[in-house]
Design a protein around this motif. Structure first.
Motif, PDB file in Angstrom:
ATOM      1  N   UNK A 204       0.828  -1.198   0.000  1.00  0.00           N
ATOM      2  CA  UNK A 204       0.000   0.000   0.000  1.00  0.00           C
ATOM      3  C   UNK A 204       0.872   1.262   0.000  1.00  0.00           C
ATOM      4  N   UNK A 205       1.911   1.255   0.827  1.00  0.00           N
ATOM      5  CA  UNK A 205       2.815   2.411   0.874  1.00  0.00           C
ATOM      6  C   UNK A 205       3.460   2.644  -0.481  1.00  0.00           C
ATOM      7  N   UNK A 206       3.974   1.587  -1.097  1.00  0.00           N
ATOM      8  CA  UNK A 206       4.638   1.732  -2.391  1.00  0.00           C
ATOM      9  C   UNK A 206       3.653   2.245  -3.445  1.00  0.00           C
ATOM     10  N   UNK A 207       2.442   1.700  -3.460  1.00  0.00           N
ATOM     11  CA  UNK A 207       1.450   2.122  -4.453  1.00  0.00           C
ATOM     12  C   UNK A 207       1.099   3.590  -4.292  1.00  0.00           C
ATOM     13  N   UNK A 209       2.888   5.909  -2.797  1.00  0.00           N
ATOM     14  CA  UNK A 209       4.054   6.745  -3.091  1.00  0.00           C
ATOM     15  C   UNK A 209       4.195   6.959  -4.599  1.00  0.00           C
ATOM     16  N   UNK A 210       3.998   5.900  -5.368  1.00  0.00           N
ATOM     17  CA  UNK A 210       4.097   6.023  -6.822  1.00  0.00           C
ATOM     18  C   UNK A 210       2.983   6.897  -7.380  1.00  0.00           C
ATOM     19  N   UNK A 211       1.821   6.912  -6.735  1.00  0.00           N
ATOM     20  CA  UNK A 211       0.725   7.767  -7.173  1.00  0.00           C
ATOM     21  C   UNK A 211       1.028   9.251  -6.944  1.00  0.00           C
ATOM     22  N   UNK A 212       1.972   9.547  -6.064  1.00  0.00           N
ATOM     23  CA  UNK A 212       2.341  10.941  -5.798  1.00  0.00           C
ATOM     24  C   UNK A 212       3.159  11.545  -6.936  1.00  0.00           C
ATOM     25  N   UNK A 213       3.728  10.712  -7.780  1.00  0.00           N
ATOM     26  CA  UNK A 213       4.650  11.178  -8.814  1.00  0.00           C
ATOM     27  C   UNK A 213       3.955  12.045  -9.856  1.00  0.00           C
ATOM     28  N   UNK A 214       4.652  13.074 -10.282  1.00  0.00           N
ATOM     29  CA  UNK A 214       4.253  13.918 -11.415  1.00  0.00           C
ATOM     30  C   UNK A 214       5.452  13.935 -12.344  1.00  0.00           C
ATOM     31  N   UNK A 215       5.433  13.099 -13.357  1.00  0.00           N
ATOM     32  CA  UNK A 215       6.627  12.858 -14.177  1.00  0.00           C
ATOM     33  C   UNK A 215       6.849  13.892 -15.264  1.00  0.00           C
ATOM     34  N   UNK A 223       7.745  15.743  -9.746  1.00  0.00           N
ATOM     35  CA  UNK A 223       8.113  14.949  -8.581  1.00  0.00           C
ATOM     36  C   UNK A 223       8.233  13.494  -9.034  1.00  0.00           C
ATOM     37  N   UNK A 224       9.437  12.968  -8.951  1.00  0.00           N
ATOM     38  CA  UNK A 224       9.695  11.618  -9.439  1.00  0.00           C
ATOM     39  C   UNK A 224       9.950  10.689  -8.259  1.00  0.00           C
ATOM     40  N   UNK A 225       9.326   9.508  -8.301  1.00  0.00           N
ATOM     41  CA  UNK A 225       9.487   8.496  -7.256  1.00  0.00           C
ATOM     42  C   UNK A 225      10.036   7.226  -7.896  1.00  0.00           C
ATOM     43  N   UNK A 226      11.195   6.771  -7.431  1.00  0.00           N
ATOM     44  CA  UNK A 226      11.848   5.594  -8.022  1.00  0.00           C
ATOM     45  C   UNK A 226      12.097   4.543  -6.948  1.00  0.00           C
ATOM     46  N   UNK A 227      11.437   3.377  -7.016  1.00  0.00           N
ATOM     47  CA  UNK A 227      11.746   2.291  -6.079  1.00  0.00           C
ATOM     48  C   UNK A 227      13.168   1.774  -6.333  1.00  0.00           C
ATOM     49  N   UNK A 267       4.316  11.127   6.703  1.00  0.00           N
ATOM     50  CA  UNK A 267       2.981  11.056   7.309  1.00  0.00           C
ATOM     51  C   UNK A 267       2.200   9.855   6.788  1.00  0.00           C
ATOM     52  N   UNK A 268       2.333   9.584   5.495  1.00  0.00           N
ATOM     53  CA  UNK A 268       1.641   8.453   4.879  1.00  0.00           C
ATOM     54  C   UNK A 268       2.141   7.136   5.471  1.00  0.00           C
ATOM     55  N   UNK A 269       3.448   7.014   5.641  1.00  0.00           N
ATOM     56  CA  UNK A 269       4.020   5.792   6.222  1.00  0.00           C
ATOM     57  C   UNK A 269       3.520   5.586   7.651  1.00  0.00           C
ATOM     58  N   UNK A 270       3.491   6.684   8.420  1.00  0.00           N
ATOM     59  CA  UNK A 270       3.023   6.576   9.808  1.00  0.00           C
ATOM     60  C   UNK A 270       1.556   6.175   9.862  1.00  0.00           C
ATOM     61  N   UNK A 271       0.744   6.757   8.981  1.00  0.00           N
ATOM     62  CA  UNK A 271      -0.691   6.443   8.958  1.00  0.00           C
ATOM     63  C   UNK A 271      -0.941   4.983   8.596  1.00  0.00           C
TER      64      UNK A 271
END
Length: 376
Positions: A204-207, A209-215, A223-227, A267-271
């Protein structure tokens, strides 16, 4: 000296790479190579770096020109005669070439001494892990200097060979990597209901986080997110996983944007941890400030290119890779420019990459012209 002498030295540096924070041997090769050029002073800085000073005939302004010393933990696949002598590390970002460009600048300043002012040539350690610029700026030797302007370059595969790339504003983004730990509880694999497996929470966290990206690189909100790394449990097939971790590298055009997104990610990780009754730990590493080019210094680079009849290309968006030279441009007027390595040249950090020797002459020429124009 001929250009071939500098090419030979670049090949030597390529054969003996040092990783971030362990560049003492590379530093000593540089020191020995520069000694015949009679710099006014050479001082060790940031443990494994070298600061070289060339004074003009009269006092005046000061400029700092910077190159990087470190290589990468990448296995080289090239088979040329100057390939890395260590199978576990190699110069796959071109820092060997950047060093030699700065060495040739030293030779040019020796051949024709400055009329006035001072040029500092900084051979900086630990750029690849984002720790080198900070270590230099905290070193008492460096803190005692008065610097009026800073400048640097980076070779850029994908652009015409020998061209330069300039940009007003951000040249490289702010970058950092988050490490999120998920701690639950193991159980017998036959009784998963008695454990707290973090697999679903991690997914869920990874999904999210990737949704936050604006490539879109044209967007100010880029905002780029790379696992980059994940771990879940152990290779023990009779128990459920009780812990795991997710590592992501994130980047944005500005330090402010990166900090905002970093806070949201924590905050997302903590939630998610609360929702799944998991203990969450977060940490950050490999941090790079955005490299913001001063327009006055960019104009100086453009002028140098025009005077040398070198093709210049204006970038519509920053480069996407991080560079810790951004810490210098936070504190001093400065700029970084690109130096085209060829449109079909292997990309940075690829195992088949090698610095293009034809860039040594134009790179040092642009540096020299900027230095002399600024100090005159």
């Amino acid at each position: 000296m001929d250009l071939k002498d500098f090419i030979t030295f670049r090949h030597l540096l390529h054969q003996y790479p040092d990783l971030s924070g362990f560049e003492s041997a590379t530093r000593e090769l540089i020191r020995a190579f520069l000694k015949p050029f009679r710099p006014d002073k050479m001082q060790e800085v940031a443990a494994t770096g070298l600061l070289v000073k060339f004074d003009g005939k009269k006092p005046g302004k000061t400029i700092l020109v910077r190159a990087e010393l470190d290589a990468l933990p990448i296995r080289e696949v090239n088979t040329f005669s100057h390939k890395s002598g260590d199978p576990l590390k190699s110069h796959k970002c071109g820092h060997d070439g950047h060093m030699v460009i700065l060495c040739r600048l030293a030779w040019l300043l020796h051949q024709q001494p400055l009329d006035q002012g001072t040029a500092y040539l900084l051979f900086q350690p630990a750029e690849e892990n984002g720790l080198g610029a900070k270590a230099v700026m905290e070193d008492p030797v460096f803190r005692a200097l008065k610097i009026d302007q800073v400048i640097a370059l980076h070779n850029t595969p994908g652009f015409p060979l020998g061209s330069i790339q300039i940009r007003y504003g951000a040249f490289t983004p702010a970058v950092r990597s988050i490490m999120v730990g998920f701690e639950g509880r193991t159980s017998h694999a036959a009784e998963p209901e008695n454990g707290l497996c973090p697999a679903t929470a991690m997914n869920l966290f990874l999904s999210k986080a990737l949704e936050m990206a604006i490539a879109d690189t044209a967007s100010d909100n880029f905002f780029l997110v790379s696992p980059v790394y994940m771990r879940l449990g152990e290779k023990s097939y009779g128990i459920t996983a009780g812990s795991g971790e997710v590592h992501l590298t994130i980047r944005a055009w500005s330090d402010t944007m990166l900090q905002q997104q970093s806070d949201l990610m924590e905050q997302m990780a903590a939630s998610i941890g609360t929702a799944f009754r998991l203990k969450i730990t977060t940490g950050w590493t490999q941090e790079f400030s955005a490299n913001n080019n001063d327009p006055v210094v960019v104009d100086q680079i453009q002028r140098a290119a025009d005077e040398l009849s070198i093709q210049s290309i204006s970038l519509t968006a920053p480069m996407k890779w991080g560079e810790d030279f951004g810490l210098f441009t936070q504190h001093y007027p400065g700029a970084m420019f690109g130096l085209g390595a060829g449109e079909h040249h292997p990309a940075l950090h690829n195992p088949d990459y090698d610095f293009e020797d034809q860039l040594i002459e134009p790179g040092s020429a642009v540096f020299e012209r900027v230095v002399r124009n600024f100090l005159c």
